[in-house]
Design a protein around this motif. Structure first.
Motif, PDB file in Angstrom:
ATOM      1  N   ARG A  37       0.827  -1.207   0.000  1.00  0.00           N
ATOM      2  CA  ARG A  37       0.000   0.000   0.000  1.00  0.00           C
ATOM      3  C   ARG A  37       0.865   1.263   0.000  1.00  0.00           C
ATOM      4  NH1 ARG A  37      -3.869   0.033   4.434  1.00  0.00           N
ATOM      5  NH2 ARG A  37      -5.090   1.445   3.161  1.00  0.00           N
ATOM      6  N   ILE A  38       1.996   1.227   0.716  1.00  0.00           N
ATOM      7  CA  ILE A  38       2.931   2.369   0.701  1.00  0.00           C
ATOM      8  C   ILE A  38       3.473   2.561  -0.712  1.00  0.00           C
ATOM      9  CG2 ILE A  38       5.221   3.137   1.471  1.00  0.00           C
ATOM     10  CD1 ILE A  38       4.513   1.897   4.235  1.00  0.00           C
ATOM     11  N   LEU A  39       3.925   1.474  -1.343  1.00  0.00           N
ATOM     12  CA  LEU A  39       4.456   1.566  -2.704  1.00  0.00           C
ATOM     13  C   LEU A  39       3.409   2.090  -3.680  1.00  0.00           C
ATOM     14  CD1 LEU A  39       6.557  -1.707  -2.940  1.00  0.00           C
ATOM     15  CD2 LEU A  39       7.419   0.632  -2.727  1.00  0.00           C
ATOM     16  N   ALA A  40       2.190   1.584  -3.577  1.00  0.00           N
ATOM     17  CA  ALA A  40       1.120   2.022  -4.481  1.00  0.00           C
ATOM     18  C   ALA A  40       0.853   3.519  -4.332  1.00  0.00           C
ATOM     19  CB  ALA A  40      -0.153   1.223  -4.219  1.00  0.00           C
ATOM     20  N   ALA A  41       0.830   4.000  -3.091  1.00  0.00           N
ATOM     21  CA  ALA A  41       0.596   5.422  -2.859  1.00  0.00           C
ATOM     22  C   ALA A  41       1.744   6.260  -3.412  1.00  0.00           C
ATOM     23  CB  ALA A  41       0.414   5.692  -1.366  1.00  0.00           C
ATOM     24  N   LEU A  42       2.979   5.783  -3.266  1.00  0.00           N
ATOM     25  CA  LEU A  42       4.135   6.526  -3.781  1.00  0.00           C
ATOM     26  C   LEU A  42       4.193   6.496  -5.309  1.00  0.00           C
ATOM     27  CD1 LEU A  42       6.830   5.466  -1.168  1.00  0.00           C
ATOM     28  CD2 LEU A  42       5.803   7.747  -1.444  1.00  0.00           C
ATOM     29  N   VAL A  43       3.775   5.394  -5.917  1.00  0.00           N
ATOM     30  CA  VAL A  43       3.724   5.336  -7.379  1.00  0.00           C
ATOM     31  C   VAL A  43       2.702   6.340  -7.893  1.00  0.00           C
ATOM     32  CG1 VAL A  43       2.986   3.900  -9.324  1.00  0.00           C
ATOM     33  CG2 VAL A  43       4.565   2.978  -7.639  1.00  0.00           C
ATOM     34  N   GLU A  44       1.585   6.435  -7.206  1.00  0.00           N
ATOM     35  CA  GLU A  44       0.534   7.378  -7.586  1.00  0.00           C
ATOM     36  C   GLU A  44       0.988   8.826  -7.425  1.00  0.00           C
ATOM     37  OE1 GLU A  44      -3.692   8.368  -5.646  1.00  0.00           O
ATOM     38  OE2 GLU A  44      -3.421   6.250  -6.177  1.00  0.00           O
ATOM     39  N   ASN A  45       1.714   9.101  -6.329  1.00  0.00           N
ATOM     40  CA  ASN A  45       2.180  10.465  -6.052  1.00  0.00           C
ATOM     41  C   ASN A  45       3.435  10.394  -5.187  1.00  0.00           C
ATOM     42  OD1 ASN A  45       2.623  13.119  -5.369  1.00  0.00           O
ATOM     43  ND2 ASN A  45       0.723  13.374  -4.223  1.00  0.00           N
ATOM     44  N   SER A  46       4.599  10.489  -5.820  1.00  0.00           N
ATOM     45  CA  SER A  46       5.854  10.376  -5.067  1.00  0.00           C
ATOM     46  C   SER A  46       6.122  11.594  -4.191  1.00  0.00           C
ATOM     47  CB  SER A  46       7.030  10.144  -6.014  1.00  0.00           C
ATOM     48  OG  SER A  46       7.211  11.250  -6.867  1.00  0.00           O
ATOM     49  N   ARG A  47       5.323  12.639  -4.341  1.00  0.00           N
ATOM     50  CA  ARG A  47       5.504  13.846  -3.530  1.00  0.00           C
ATOM     51  C   ARG A  47       4.589  13.881  -2.303  1.00  0.00           C
ATOM     52  NH1 ARG A  47       5.620  19.210  -6.887  1.00  0.00           N
ATOM     53  NH2 ARG A  47       5.909  19.887  -4.762  1.00  0.00           N
ATOM     54  N   ILE A  48       3.823  12.819  -2.081  1.00  0.00           N
ATOM     55  CA  ILE A  48       2.918  12.791  -0.935  1.00  0.00           C
ATOM     56  C   ILE A  48       3.733  12.961   0.351  1.00  0.00           C
ATOM     57  CG2 ILE A  48       2.969  10.270  -0.703  1.00  0.00           C
ATOM     58  CD1 ILE A  48      -0.034  10.408   0.032  1.00  0.00           C
ATOM     59  N   SER A  49       3.198  13.742   1.276  1.00  0.00           N
ATOM     60  CA  SER A  49       3.912  13.950   2.543  1.00  0.00           C
ATOM     61  C   SER A  49       3.808  12.691   3.399  1.00  0.00           C
ATOM     62  CB  SER A  49       3.315  15.147   3.299  1.00  0.00           C
ATOM     63  OG  SER A  49       2.023  14.815   3.784  1.00  0.00           O
ATOM     64  N   ILE A  50       4.753  12.534   4.297  1.00  0.00           N
ATOM     65  CA  ILE A  50       4.746  11.389   5.213  1.00  0.00           C
ATOM     66  C   ILE A  50       3.456  11.399   6.039  1.00  0.00           C
ATOM     67  CG2 ILE A  50       5.889  10.299   7.188  1.00  0.00           C
ATOM     68  CD1 ILE A  50       7.454   9.947   4.616  1.00  0.00           C
ATOM     69  N   VAL A  51       3.036  12.576   6.471  1.00  0.00           N
ATOM     70  CA  VAL A  51       1.815  12.696   7.281  1.00  0.00           C
ATOM     71  C   VAL A  51       0.604  12.198   6.485  1.00  0.00           C
ATOM     72  CG1 VAL A  51       0.243  14.357   8.377  1.00  0.00           C
ATOM     73  CG2 VAL A  51       2.711  14.565   8.705  1.00  0.00           C
ATOM     74  N   ASN A  52       0.467  12.658   5.238  1.00  0.00           N
ATOM     75  CA  ASN A  52      -0.667  12.228   4.427  1.00  0.00           C
ATOM     76  C   ASN A  52      -0.575  10.748   4.051  1.00  0.00           C
ATOM     77  OD1 ASN A  52      -1.986  14.691   4.481  1.00  0.00           O
ATOM     78  ND2 ASN A  52      -0.966  15.431   2.640  1.00  0.00           N
ATOM     79  N   ASP A  78      13.956   2.601  -5.346  1.00  0.00           N
ATOM     80  CA  ASP A  78      15.223   2.963  -5.956  1.00  0.00           C
ATOM     81  C   ASP A  78      15.359   4.464  -6.147  1.00  0.00           C
ATOM     82  OD1 ASP A  78      17.702   2.295  -7.221  1.00  0.00           O
ATOM     83  OD2 ASP A  78      16.744   2.613  -9.166  1.00  0.00           O
ATOM     84  N   ASN A  79      14.225   5.147  -6.349  1.00  0.00           N
ATOM     85  CA  ASN A  79      14.296   6.556  -6.691  1.00  0.00           C
ATOM     86  C   ASN A  79      12.907   7.168  -6.555  1.00  0.00           C
ATOM     87  OD1 ASN A  79      15.266   8.963  -7.656  1.00  0.00           O
ATOM     88  ND2 ASN A  79      15.604   8.252  -9.738  1.00  0.00           N
ATOM     89  N   TYR A  80      12.847   8.455  -6.280  1.00  0.00           N
ATOM     90  CA  TYR A  80      11.605   9.213  -6.299  1.00  0.00           C
ATOM     91  C   TYR A  80      11.726  10.142  -7.501  1.00  0.00           C
ATOM     92  CZ  TYR A  80      11.094   7.541  -1.537  1.00  0.00           C
ATOM     93  OH  TYR A  80      10.984   6.744  -0.431  1.00  0.00           O
ATOM     94  N   THR A  81      10.732  10.131  -8.372  1.00  0.00           N
ATOM     95  CA  THR A  81      10.877  10.876  -9.612  1.00  0.00           C
ATOM     96  C   THR A  81       9.546  11.481 -10.051  1.00  0.00           C
ATOM     97  OG1 THR A  81      11.758  10.740 -11.860  1.00  0.00           O
ATOM     98  CG2 THR A  81      10.489   8.846 -11.085  1.00  0.00           C
ATOM     99  N   ILE A  82       9.579  12.152 -11.163  1.00  0.00           N
ATOM    100  CA  ILE A  82       8.375  12.730 -11.767  1.00  0.00           C
ATOM    101  C   ILE A  82       8.187  12.125 -13.152  1.00  0.00           C
ATOM    102  CG2 ILE A  82       8.568  14.900 -10.514  1.00  0.00           C
ATOM    103  CD1 ILE A  82       9.664  16.127 -13.161  1.00  0.00           C
ATOM    104  N   THR A  83       7.000  12.286 -13.677  1.00  0.00           N
ATOM    105  CA  THR A  83       6.716  11.888 -15.046  1.00  0.00           C
ATOM    106  C   THR A  83       6.471  13.165 -15.849  1.00  0.00           C
ATOM    107  OG1 THR A  83       5.692   9.853 -14.278  1.00  0.00           O
ATOM    108  CG2 THR A  83       5.210  10.521 -16.534  1.00  0.00           C
TER     109      THR A  83
END
Length: 192
Positions: A37-52, A78-83
């Motif tokens: 679930r953490i990975l899915a949320a980060l794939v959807e939006n890698s800029r999401i805050s830790i709190v959110n 491996d990396n946090y990126t943008i599309t």
């Protein structure tokens, strides 16, 4: 005095053994539902805050931070990126180039591909061709210019992407939740 040092030393070793066991869990391919679930949320939006992210997952912020740290250390993240949208940059055509270098020109082709800014990724593959590269270009004429740079050292076969019915996504992976099965990251987010 000696006794206390021995106890501390044993605790110190166990602390690292516990860390190695946590790391091994990821390296062996198994993730639990919360990791998925953490990975899915980060794939959807890698800029999401830790709190959110913590709120979305139903965990504390420190708990999410610790899990993310372990996922990073194990190489799962491996990396946090943008599309970036190539159309918005004036590059509306996506093309695939299948490339077969002439004998003795493999490294020359690699160097040319690395220096073509239009090429966004390239893989060495099996089969008749040696490489498949994806590029974004302004027009068919621009695509032809790209091909012309490779023609002296390779044969090419080019395809224009008409549409992408399957968007880029994570591969199937194991989730350790007591059952022996695999699940896709998208399914992990929809199951809650």
């Amino acid at each position: 005095m000696n006794h206390h040092n021995q106890v501390f030393f044993v605790f110190y070793i166990n602390k690292y053994e516990a860390y190695d066991m946590k790391r091994f869990r990821y390296e062996s391919g198994g993730l639990d539902e919360t990791d998925a679930r953490i990975l899915a949320a980060l794939v959807e939006n890698s800029r999401i805050s830790i709190v959110n992210l913590a709120r979305r997952i139903g965990m504390s912020s420190p708990g999410v931070s610790e899990r993310m740290k372990r996922l990073e250390e194990a190489g799962v993240i491996d990396n946090y990126t943008i599309t970036v949208n190539p159309d918005a940059l004036g590059l509306p055509l996506a093309v695939y180039l299948r490339i077969r270098p002439i004998p003795g020109e493999m490294q020359t082709v690699v160097n040319i591909l690395k220096n073509l800014p239009e090429v966004v990724d390239c893989d060495r593959i099996t089969g008749e061709d040696c490489f498949i590269a994806r590029a974004h270009v302004r027009s068919v004429a621009h695509m032809e210019e790209l091909i012309d740079k490779l023609i002296p050292v390779a044969m090419t076969n080019t395809s224009i992407v008409q549409s992408s019915p399957v968007a880029r996504r994570l591969p199937l992976f194991d989730i350790n939740d007591g059952d022996d099965f695999q699940r896709n990251i998208g399914q992990a987010t929809r199951s809650r």
